[in-house]
Design an enzyme around this catalytic site. Sequence first.
Site: not given
Ligand SMILES: [Zn+2]
Length: 317
Positions: A15-16, A211, A244
């Site tokens: 995902r990330d 995280h 991100c």
């Molecule tokens: Zn992250």
Amino acid sequence: MMQKRHATVQEVGMRDGLQSVSGIMPTHDKKRWIDAAYVAGVRYMEVASYVPAKLLPQMADADEVVAHALTYGDLTVTALVPNLKGAEKALAAGVHRIVAPISVSVAHSMANVRKTPADMVEEFRRIRELRDDMDKVGRTKLIAGLSTVFGCTLQGEVPLEDVQDIVLRVLDAGSDIVALADTTGHATPGQVDRFFDALIPQAQGKLTIAHFHDTRGMALPNTMIALQHGIHEFDASLAGLGGCPHAPGATGNVATEDLVFMLESLGYHTGIDVQQLLDARSIIQQALPQAVMYGSLAHAGLPKAYSKQSNIEKAVV
Ligand SMILES: [Zn+2]
């Protein structure tokens, strides 16, 4: 002999990691990655994000990837959802945990989900109501994933008071778990110490996940500090993929293989085999040859005398 302790490492690379690389990993390779991580012993994975495919084409196959992950009976499957619509899909898919990103930085929140942090908490409250509606026994846990907690590329400093305010709000909105994310890799060990000192007494035992991104090489020292505060679950990404799209320069989650190596050396049982993780990197390399891969262990190799057993025994004597 010291009591053996457990630490949970959640693989979030699917995902990330994948949302921040330009190429799109084919569904087949995502499944291979999940398989390889599972075989290596990973039992927590955040495998997809339920966002519109036109915004994040890397996640268009979320349903198929989640369904594959759910074929493993003892794998805890998490999906990220930015809104109610995504939550509906994730609940219908049957994930075990939903993480909703709530950015503490106003600038980042607007760029990422086009909502202020306070508005995002209200969306989170609606997600909680939907969960209670669709899932009477509360099988799917809701994680408030507080992001840009330690600093923001767009806004700069994020005051601790702002984080405290959002923690209280998400608890009030019915969060099962609170995770703190250093989305942009700003966190330093001193800051992590100060923040956890202030936030843990506030969080009613629900602040259990950290995280960290390794943008400035601080992810492992930050993890050490979080461990001292009783945090035992950490997100990580194989080969340190991550970032991100709305936080420029926020490259790289902490590499799963490096994190596991460190945790095991401290006597924490993760259940994960480092060598098998190192081997799994080839899946990323083959599927996304352009992607930048990080990780100190992969570059240096495991120490010559290393064996999983001796590494642990030295720590627990
Ligand atoms: Zn992250």
